[in-house]
Design an enzyme around this catalytic site. Structure first.
Site, mmCIF file in Angstrom:
data_model
loop_
_atom_site.group_PDB
_atom_site.id
_atom_site.type_symbol
_atom_site.label_atom_id
_atom_site.label_comp_id
_atom_site.label_asym_id
_atom_site.label_seq_id
_atom_site.Cartn_x
_atom_site.Cartn_y
_atom_site.Cartn_z
ATOM 1 N N ARG A 36 0.848 -1.204 0.000
ATOM 2 C CA ARG A 36 0.000 0.000 0.000
ATOM 3 C C ARG A 36 0.872 1.239 0.000
ATOM 4 O O ARG A 36 1.971 1.240 0.560
ATOM 5 C CB ARG A 36 -0.790 0.066 1.307
ATOM 6 C CG ARG A 36 -2.073 -0.685 1.308
ATOM 7 C CD ARG A 36 -2.955 -0.176 2.458
ATOM 8 N NE ARG A 36 -4.257 -0.761 2.328
ATOM 9 C CZ ARG A 36 -4.595 -1.949 2.839
ATOM 10 N NH1 ARG A 36 -3.707 -2.640 3.539
ATOM 11 N NH2 ARG A 36 -5.792 -2.427 2.647
ATOM 12 N N GLY A 41 -1.791 -0.477 7.333
ATOM 13 C CA GLY A 41 -2.474 -1.728 7.014
ATOM 14 C C GLY A 41 -3.979 -1.602 6.877
ATOM 15 O O GLY A 41 -4.526 -0.520 6.640
ATOM 16 N N THR A 42 -4.640 -2.739 7.040
ATOM 17 C CA THR A 42 -6.105 -2.796 6.956
ATOM 18 C C THR A 42 -6.716 -1.865 7.996
ATOM 19 O O THR A 42 -7.643 -1.093 7.709
ATOM 20 C CB THR A 42 -6.576 -4.246 7.248
ATOM 21 O OG1 THR A 42 -5.938 -5.126 6.337
ATOM 22 C CG2 THR A 42 -8.073 -4.379 7.144
ATOM 23 N N THR A 145 1.409 -9.944 7.055
ATOM 24 C CA THR A 145 0.652 -9.567 5.858
ATOM 25 C C THR A 145 -0.855 -9.535 6.082
ATOM 26 O O THR A 145 -1.613 -9.247 5.158
ATOM 27 C CB THR A 145 0.978 -10.526 4.690
ATOM 28 O OG1 THR A 145 0.785 -11.867 5.149
ATOM 29 C CG2 THR A 145 2.417 -10.356 4.225
ATOM 30 N N ASP A 314 -3.088 -11.072 12.056
ATOM 31 C CA ASP A 314 -4.187 -11.829 11.434
ATOM 32 C C ASP A 314 -3.671 -13.049 10.671
ATOM 33 O O ASP A 314 -4.438 -13.960 10.367
ATOM 34 C CB ASP A 314 -4.948 -10.935 10.434
ATOM 35 C CG ASP A 314 -5.884 -9.956 11.126
ATOM 36 O OD1 ASP A 314 -5.849 -9.864 12.367
ATOM 37 O OD2 ASP A 314 -6.642 -9.268 10.415
ATOM 38 N N ALA A 322 -6.805 -5.777 15.823
ATOM 39 C CA ALA A 322 -5.633 -4.914 15.695
ATOM 40 C C ALA A 322 -4.769 -4.928 16.959
ATOM 41 O O ALA A 322 -3.535 -4.997 16.879
ATOM 42 C CB ALA A 322 -6.087 -3.493 15.381
ATOM 43 N N HIS A 446 -18.095 8.894 41.188
ATOM 44 C CA HIS A 446 -19.542 9.064 41.017
ATOM 45 C C HIS A 446 -19.832 10.442 40.441
ATOM 46 O O HIS A 446 -19.239 11.406 40.892
ATOM 47 C CB HIS A 446 -20.259 8.914 42.364
ATOM 48 C CG HIS A 446 -21.724 9.197 42.268
ATOM 49 N ND1 HIS A 446 -22.605 8.298 41.716
ATOM 50 C CD2 HIS A 446 -22.447 10.289 42.632
ATOM 51 C CE1 HIS A 446 -23.822 8.819 41.740
ATOM 52 N NE2 HIS A 446 -23.750 10.029 42.293
HETATM 53 P P1 FAD Z 1 -3.114 -5.820 8.300
HETATM 54 O O1 FAD Z 1 -3.590 -4.645 9.038
HETATM 55 O O2 FAD Z 1 -4.055 -6.528 7.401
HETATM 56 O O3 FAD Z 1 -1.838 -5.325 7.472
HETATM 57 C C1 FAD Z 1 -1.175 -6.154 6.581
HETATM 58 C C2 FAD Z 1 -0.453 -5.314 5.568
HETATM 59 O O4 FAD Z 1 0.384 -6.181 4.801
HETATM 60 C C3 FAD Z 1 -1.355 -4.624 4.559
HETATM 61 O O5 FAD Z 1 -1.142 -3.233 4.572
HETATM 62 C C4 FAD Z 1 -0.979 -5.228 3.211
HETATM 63 O O6 FAD Z 1 -0.973 -4.264 2.174
HETATM 64 C C5 FAD Z 1 0.429 -5.713 3.480
HETATM 65 N N1 FAD Z 1 0.828 -6.844 2.618
HETATM 66 C C6 FAD Z 1 0.198 -8.022 2.432
HETATM 67 N N2 FAD Z 1 0.923 -8.825 1.611
HETATM 68 C C7 FAD Z 1 2.030 -8.135 1.287
HETATM 69 C C8 FAD Z 1 3.170 -8.408 0.487
HETATM 70 N N3 FAD Z 1 3.346 -9.582 -0.120
HETATM 71 N N4 FAD Z 1 4.112 -7.449 0.353
HETATM 72 C C9 FAD Z 1 3.973 -6.241 0.962
HETATM 73 N N5 FAD Z 1 2.925 -5.934 1.726
HETATM 74 C C10 FAD Z 1 1.974 -6.864 1.904
HETATM 75 N N6 FAD Z 1 -9.819 -4.749 14.655
HETATM 76 C C11 FAD Z 1 -9.921 -4.219 15.876
HETATM 77 O O7 FAD Z 1 -9.163 -4.582 16.768
HETATM 78 N N7 FAD Z 1 -10.855 -3.242 16.163
HETATM 79 C C12 FAD Z 1 -11.728 -2.813 15.238
HETATM 80 O O8 FAD Z 1 -12.552 -1.941 15.509
HETATM 81 C C13 FAD Z 1 -11.649 -3.362 13.929
HETATM 82 N N8 FAD Z 1 -12.486 -2.940 12.962
HETATM 83 C C14 FAD Z 1 -12.363 -3.447 11.702
HETATM 84 C C15 FAD Z 1 -13.243 -3.007 10.728
HETATM 85 C C16 FAD Z 1 -13.150 -3.492 9.446
HETATM 86 C C17 FAD Z 1 -14.097 -2.988 8.387
HETATM 87 C C18 FAD Z 1 -12.130 -4.447 9.120
HETATM 88 C C19 FAD Z 1 -11.985 -4.966 7.724
HETATM 89 C C20 FAD Z 1 -11.250 -4.892 10.080
HETATM 90 C C21 FAD Z 1 -11.364 -4.410 11.394
HETATM 91 N N9 FAD Z 1 -10.520 -4.851 12.408
HETATM 92 C C22 FAD Z 1 -10.656 -4.343 13.670
HETATM 93 C C23 FAD Z 1 -9.501 -5.901 12.176
HETATM 94 C C24 FAD Z 1 -8.114 -5.275 12.030
HETATM 95 O O9 FAD Z 1 -8.130 -4.362 10.968
HETATM 96 C C25 FAD Z 1 -7.080 -6.361 11.796
HETATM 97 O O10 FAD Z 1 -7.166 -7.314 12.833
HETATM 98 C C26 FAD Z 1 -5.665 -5.780 11.802
HETATM 99 O O11 FAD Z 1 -5.529 -4.801 10.808
HETATM 100 C C27 FAD Z 1 -4.628 -6.890 11.577
HETATM 101 O O12 FAD Z 1 -3.360 -6.328 11.579
HETATM 102 P P2 FAD Z 1 -2.146 -7.016 10.805
HETATM 103 O O13 FAD Z 1 -0.967 -6.155 11.094
HETATM 104 O O14 FAD Z 1 -2.076 -8.451 11.133
HETATM 105 O O15 FAD Z 1 -2.518 -6.948 9.253
#
Ligand code: FAD
Length: 467
Positions: A36, A41-42, A145, A314, A322, A446
């Site tokens: 990205r 991330g997500t 990822t 994840d 997160a 309170h």
């Molecule tokens: P991610 O945040 O998914 O980041 C992974 C990154 O890796 C991405 O940016 C991607 O581009 C990158 N990537 C993947 N493959 C490659 C590659 N081969 N080369 C380079 N880059 C790569 N969680 C909460 O705790 N609270 C919430 O309120 C919440 N709300 C959410 C609402 C929605 C709509 C969604 C979809 C998710 C929500 N989540 C929430 C879940 C949370 O977003 C994820 O649990 C969290 O982002 C996971 O973090 P991560 O670092 O494992 O991966």
């Protein structure tokens, strides 16, 4: 010759960016690669943050349009400015993703944009958007990822009418009828957003209940509350297919052996998320993946089946949240630095940001029963809480489960106003292996919503004061 790093992180989500920052704080030379253009991330780009920005905006709109008069505040002519609402969400996201870029710079982290792939021990190839590639060499590699929305083969995403949460965060118009497939937290949160903004929302869920991982009693109350807010629910209903005609999607489903049809202009498929592993070169590198879940297998130190390659967030087992990813990010960086950090998986909160909010930590009542453990329950309704009355937010309750013998907390579940903030006290209590009596003996200010936790702890011992 490329630089050699101590740690190369693939993925700049909450897992990866926290690991990168913590490792840099501990003196490591770190590179973080993400495909990205914006970091975070997500979670920051298309998950936690934009969804909460829209939940907050839509809550104000719904409140101003319905209940604000009860508070002695009269507003005439409320109108929705969706463009500004979406713009505000994007602005919040940009501020936070830019913030991560600033933190990377401050900590001396090299940030690369591109798609990374494992190529031989300690090596990554990073393919840039323009097509060029570079090789990154590192002592340790961390896979972070994350995950992506799972699709429903019977109703594949088309990016405009049948969409994932990503597109449902940016509808340019309020749908007339939004069909949400999946009664998990993402479906309920985004369903709430668009229902508050005026869409008819129908939730279709395969299981006999919404939020299958939440405490059943509280999930049932939330179900009723959302139904009162106008969301329609069809439980035990399995989506079997769909077709499109004149800007409408027809969703075919089966409920108790009968065929059912739903028709709407938008369908959000929110049936879960799956780990992102494709194109990473896991097979070639020998990194083992769980065949059933598709998630990367790690040991207690987050090391995969290949020495020197780690995975978190994840991508590995556990709740896809997160803050869980962040804790693992810190832990893996500290372990690489020789520290003995561990994540306490028994004290990871989870929150559904509907109104009222549902926040939990520890075991649900069903799980405690399944374990055959003798337990006590203390409950206290927000209706009997002074601050909740002042706020005009009296729906819901606090439920505390404690071991019958030792009184140690087993689980705390809060359905109510600002449950997302209130749960922190319960998480801390569980982190310190506290008893219900510890909560009952703690002085709470309170009038605050937190007094409901105090009273629920007292109620477990039949000595609640305000009940
Ligand atoms: P991610 O945040 O998914 O980041 C992974 C990154 O890796 C991405 O940016 C991607 O581009 C990158 N990537 C993947 N493959 C490659 C590659 N081969 N080369 C380079 N880059 C790569 N969680 C909460 O705790 N609270 C919430 O309120 C919440 N709300 C959410 C609402 C929605 C709509 C969604 C979809 C998710 C929500 N989540 C929430 C879940 C949370 O977003 C994820 O649990 C969290 O982002 C996971 O973090 P991560 O670092 O494992 O991966």
């Amino acid at each position: 010759m490329a630089d050699r790093f101590d740690l190369a992180v693939i993925g700049a989500g909450p897992g990866g960016y926290v690991a990168a920052i913590r490792a840099a704080q501990l003196g490591m030379k770190v590179v973080c690669v993400d495909r990205r253009s914006a970091l975070g991330g997500t979670c920051l780009n298309v998950g936690c943050i934009p969804s909460k920005a829209l939940l907050d905006s839509s809550e104000l709109y719904a409140f101003a349009g319905s209940r604000i008069g009860e508070y002695g505040v009269k507003i005439d002519g409320i109108t929705l400015d969706l463009k500004t609402m979406l713009g505000r969400k994007d602005h919040v996201v940009k501020g936070l993703t830019d913030g991560i870029a600033y933190l990377f710079k401050k900590n001396g982290i090299t940030s690369l944009q591109g798609t990374a792939k494992l190529v031989g021990p300690g090596n990554l190839s990073v393919k840039k958007a323009q097509g060029s590639s570079e090789v990154v060499e590192a002592q340790s590699i961390l896979l972070a990822t994350g995950s992506e929305a799972a699709d429903l083969p019977a109703l594949p995403f088309d990016g405009s009418s049948i969409v994932s949460s990503t597109e449902a965060l940016s509808f340019e118009r309020v749908p007339t009828h939004l069909i949400v497939v999946g009664g998990g937290y993402i479906g309920l949160e985004l369903g709430s957003v668009w229902a508050r903004l005026g869409a008819k929302v129908t939730v279709v869920e395969f299981l006999p209940r919404i939020l299958p991982f939440a405490d059943a009693e509280l999930a049932t109350i939330l179900h009723k509350s959302l139904a009162k807010q106008g969301l329609k629910f069809h439980l035990e209903t399995k989506v079997t297919g769909g077709s499109q005609q004149g800007g409408q999607v027809i969703v075919n489903a089966q409920a108790k052996g009968e065929g059912v049809l739903f028709q709407g202009d938008k369908v959000l498929v929110a049936i879960g998320r799956r780990p992102v592993t494709s194109g990473l070169g896991l097979d070639e590198a020998g990194v083992a993946v769980d065949k059933k879940t598709g998630r990367v297998v790690v040991d207690a130190n987050y090391q995969t089946s290949v020495p020197g390659i780690y995975a978190i967030g994840d991508l590995i087992s556990g709740p896809m949240l997160a803050h869980k990813a962040q804790e693992e990010g810190s832990a893996v960086a500290e372990q690489l630095a020789g520290m003995k950090t561990q994540v306490n998986y028994a004290a990871i909160p989870s929150v559904v940001y509907t109104w009222p909010e549902l926040a939990s930590v520890g075991a649900t009542e069903e799980q405690v029963r399944e374990l055959g453990r003798a337990y006590r329950v203390g409950k206290f309704p927000f209706l009997a809480n002074g601050r909740a009355r002042c706020l005009g937010e009296t729906e819901g309750l606090v439920k505390i489960l404690a071991d019958a013998k030792s009184d140690r907390l087993l689980g705390v579940h809060i359905l109510g106003p600002r449950a997302s903030e209130l749960i922190a006290e319960a998480v801390l209590a569980m982190e310190f292996s506290a008893s219900a009596e510890d909560l009952a003996r703690t002085c709470h200010a309170h009038p605050t919503l937190s007094e409901a936790i105090h009273e629920a702890a007292l109620a477990g011992d039949q000595r609640a004061i305000h009940l």
